[in-house]
Design an enzyme around this catalytic site. Structure first.
Site, PDB file in Angstrom:
ATOM      1  N   LYS A 174      -2.888   8.286   6.247  1.00  0.00           N
ATOM      2  CA  LYS A 174      -2.837   8.341   7.709  1.00  0.00           C
ATOM      3  C   LYS A 174      -2.841   6.919   8.265  1.00  0.00           C
ATOM      4  O   LYS A 174      -3.452   6.025   7.669  1.00  0.00           O
ATOM      5  CB  LYS A 174      -4.060   9.078   8.276  1.00  0.00           C
ATOM      6  CG  LYS A 174      -4.240  10.501   7.803  1.00  0.00           C
ATOM      7  CD  LYS A 174      -5.550  11.073   8.340  1.00  0.00           C
ATOM      8  CE  LYS A 174      -5.793  12.485   7.847  1.00  0.00           C
ATOM      9  NZ  LYS A 174      -7.092  13.016   8.338  1.00  0.00           N
ATOM     10  N   VAL A 187       0.802  11.944   9.566  1.00  0.00           N
ATOM     11  CA  VAL A 187      -0.013  12.397   8.436  1.00  0.00           C
ATOM     12  C   VAL A 187       0.923  12.618   7.249  1.00  0.00           C
ATOM     13  O   VAL A 187       1.837  13.437   7.314  1.00  0.00           O
ATOM     14  CB  VAL A 187      -0.772  13.687   8.771  1.00  0.00           C
ATOM     15  CG1 VAL A 187      -1.514  14.217   7.551  1.00  0.00           C
ATOM     16  CG2 VAL A 187      -1.738  13.443   9.925  1.00  0.00           C
ATOM     17  N   ILE A 189       1.091  13.746   3.489  1.00  0.00           N
ATOM     18  CA  ILE A 189       0.435  14.388   2.354  1.00  0.00           C
ATOM     19  C   ILE A 189       1.283  14.138   1.114  1.00  0.00           C
ATOM     20  O   ILE A 189       2.487  14.426   1.101  1.00  0.00           O
ATOM     21  CB  ILE A 189       0.250  15.895   2.604  1.00  0.00           C
ATOM     22  CG1 ILE A 189      -0.627  16.119   3.844  1.00  0.00           C
ATOM     23  CG2 ILE A 189      -0.370  16.576   1.387  1.00  0.00           C
ATOM     24  CD1 ILE A 189      -0.820  17.577   4.215  1.00  0.00           C
ATOM     25  N   GLN A 217      -8.934  12.048   0.673  1.00  0.00           N
ATOM     26  CA  GLN A 217      -8.943  13.224  -0.191  1.00  0.00           C
ATOM     27  C   GLN A 217      -8.220  14.386   0.477  1.00  0.00           C
ATOM     28  O   GLN A 217      -8.408  14.677   1.650  1.00  0.00           O
ATOM     29  CB  GLN A 217     -10.402  13.603  -0.462  1.00  0.00           C
ATOM     30  CG  GLN A 217     -10.642  14.916  -1.168  1.00  0.00           C
ATOM     31  CD  GLN A 217     -12.114  15.280  -1.154  1.00  0.00           C
ATOM     32  OE1 GLN A 217     -12.940  14.595  -0.531  1.00  0.00           O
ATOM     33  NE2 GLN A 217     -12.472  16.360  -1.832  1.00  0.00           N
ATOM     34  N   ILE A 301     -11.415  16.309   9.490  1.00  0.00           N
ATOM     35  CA  ILE A 301     -10.248  15.522   9.079  1.00  0.00           C
ATOM     36  C   ILE A 301      -9.526  14.884  10.263  1.00  0.00           C
ATOM     37  O   ILE A 301      -8.744  13.962  10.077  1.00  0.00           O
ATOM     38  CB  ILE A 301      -9.254  16.367   8.254  1.00  0.00           C
ATOM     39  CG1 ILE A 301      -8.730  17.555   9.069  1.00  0.00           C
ATOM     40  CG2 ILE A 301      -9.899  16.816   6.949  1.00  0.00           C
ATOM     41  CD1 ILE A 301      -7.488  18.173   8.479  1.00  0.00           C
ATOM     42  N   ARG A 306      -9.121  14.888  23.379  1.00  0.00           N
ATOM     43  CA  ARG A 306      -8.116  15.205  24.390  1.00  0.00           C
ATOM     44  C   ARG A 306      -7.841  16.695  24.267  1.00  0.00           C
ATOM     45  O   ARG A 306      -8.311  17.349  23.338  1.00  0.00           O
ATOM     46  CB  ARG A 306      -6.828  14.409  24.156  1.00  0.00           C
ATOM     47  CG  ARG A 306      -6.200  14.624  22.792  1.00  0.00           C
ATOM     48  CD  ARG A 306      -4.873  13.889  22.660  1.00  0.00           C
ATOM     49  NE  ARG A 306      -4.272  14.108  21.355  1.00  0.00           N
ATOM     50  CZ  ARG A 306      -4.341  13.261  20.339  1.00  0.00           C
ATOM     51  NH1 ARG A 306      -4.995  12.125  20.483  1.00  0.00           N
ATOM     52  NH2 ARG A 306      -3.753  13.535  19.197  1.00  0.00           N
TER      53      ARG A 306
END
Length: 399
Positions: A174, A187, A189, A217, A301, A306
């Site tokens: 990130k 993000v 992955i 993780q 995470i 907002r």
């Protein structure tokens, strides 16, 4: 159809903000490599709070408030609020913000921080530095009280190549720093070397605006909750409810559905985080992404100080059938008129509740796809999934 005219949202923006505040949910027009700044999507997002605005004036793109939205709202017995300020493009948007602040003495409540050339901090309703700090992913440990943390490492871009070689797949990358992200964009992955290669390409393109990164993780989650809270001096801290996030395997946002039973431990974890935010100057609505694994461990995470995509769905609960609710966004895959008429048909059936409609036909000199977001609502999930399938066949049929 049930008469909804006498029903009200659980709360509206004017329950949270002072009378001199004007709200905008649009991201800045400025460059941000970690936010999906597709112009029409950003414009569309400005219509999402119309239905929960109450007496608080909001900035809305003109394509969000055409006669088509009036008809969708009329079908469920509500009206477009009159307290809106319309803009049409970057020039009119930024000019309007400056006029409201400088000439009318208004405070602007930004969903996302804007550049100082657009507006100085002193005109923010919520302190700009507070907004940026609380949404900085690298400071997540501070805002969780150093609890609910997955294994994570914050590294500089220069250190990244060496640091990531010590991690085993799967893991998550990130951006750290002050630039906001939303909808899962930014993000990354990584399940394998190909994913990591793609992530490195994105990082390289963003390196001129990103100094540090987070390696985290990858939690094998049983549940993915967005728990939402609100704070105002009048309300104190209040739990609004939770939804379960629908995402693909790479973390991209695909909507939310309601959950009837949320573990008290999850609600309490979110409240603790909200309390820390409030102590640091936050007020308004916030939503926190909390994962629960098979051992019932809770992991924070992402913290969004907002409003979130599903905020309106939670606040509009009095308007919806008891049972299953699903918030979803659609982009027209067909002729805009066909798209609108099919949406209208399902609203008339009482199965789809309108939140926002972006009218592509408002644009005279370019071809723009219309967009819609709303809530499917019915007795149970299986029933709504069948209705969704029928809807999709209609809008994709012959396009």
């Amino acid at each position: 159809m049930e008469n909804l005219q006498n029903k009200q949202p659980i709360l509206t923006l004017n329950d949270l903000y002072a009378s001199n505040v004007i709200y905008t949910s649009r991201p800045s027009y400025g460059s941000n490599p970690w936010l999906e700044l597709e112009e029409h999507q950003c414009n569309f997002s400005t219509g999402r709070e119309l239905i929960i605005s109450g007496q608080t004036p909001i900035l809305v793109h003109a394509a969000c408030v055409t006669n088509k939205l009036s008809l969708l709202f009329k079908t469920v017995g509500i009206k477009i609020p009159s307290n809106i300020w319309k803009f049409e493009n970057q020039t009119t948007y930024e000019k309007l913000i400056k006029k409201l602040a400088h000439e009318y003495g208004k405070k602007i409540h930004f969903q996302y921080a804007h550049e100082p050339e657009v507006l100085k901090n002193k005109h923010y309703a919520l302190d700009k530095e507070t907004l940026i700090a609380l949404n900085n992913k690298s400071r997540l440990a501070e805002w969780t009280g150093y609890k609910y943390l997955p294994k994570r490492e914050v590294v500089t871009v220069a250190e990244f190549e060496n640091s990531v070689s010590n991690w085993s797949f799967p893991f998550v990358i990130k951006p750290a720093g002050d630039l906001p992200t939303a909808g899962g964009y930014g993000v990354m992955i990584c399940y394998n070397n190909e994913d990591l290669k793609n992530a490195k390409q994105k990082i390289s393109k963003a390196s001129h605006m990103t100094n540090s990164l987070i390696i985290e993780q990858k939690i094998e989650a049983v549940n993915n909750y967005s728990v939402q809270y609100v704070y105002s001096e009048k309300e104190g801290i209040r739990y609004l409810g939770a939804t379960e996030q629908l995402i693909d395997q790479y973390g991209h946002y695909k909507g939310n559905h309601n959950v009837q039973k949320v573990p008290l431990s999850v609600i309490q974890a979110g409240k603790e985080i909200m309390e820390i935010g409030v102590k640091n100057g936050y007020f308004g609505i916030a939503g926190f992404d909390l994962l629960v694994d098979k051992k019932n461990n809770i992991f924070a995470i992402d913290l969004n100080f907002r409003q979130n995509g599903s905020t309106s769905m939670l606040l509009l609960d009095p308007f919806l059938h008891d049972g299953y609710h699903k918030f979803y966004n659609y982009i027209s895959p067909c002729d805009n008129e066909k798209f609108f008429n099919i949406i209208l048909k399902y609203i008339q059936k009482g199965l789809l509740f309108p939140i926002a409609y972006y009218d592509g036909n408002w644009f005279n000199n370019e071809s723009v796809k219309s967009r819609f977001c709303g809530v499917w609502h019915g007795s149970n999930k299986d029933y709504i999934e069948r209705i969704e399938e029928e809807f999709s066949k209609e809008i994709y049929d012959n396009k």
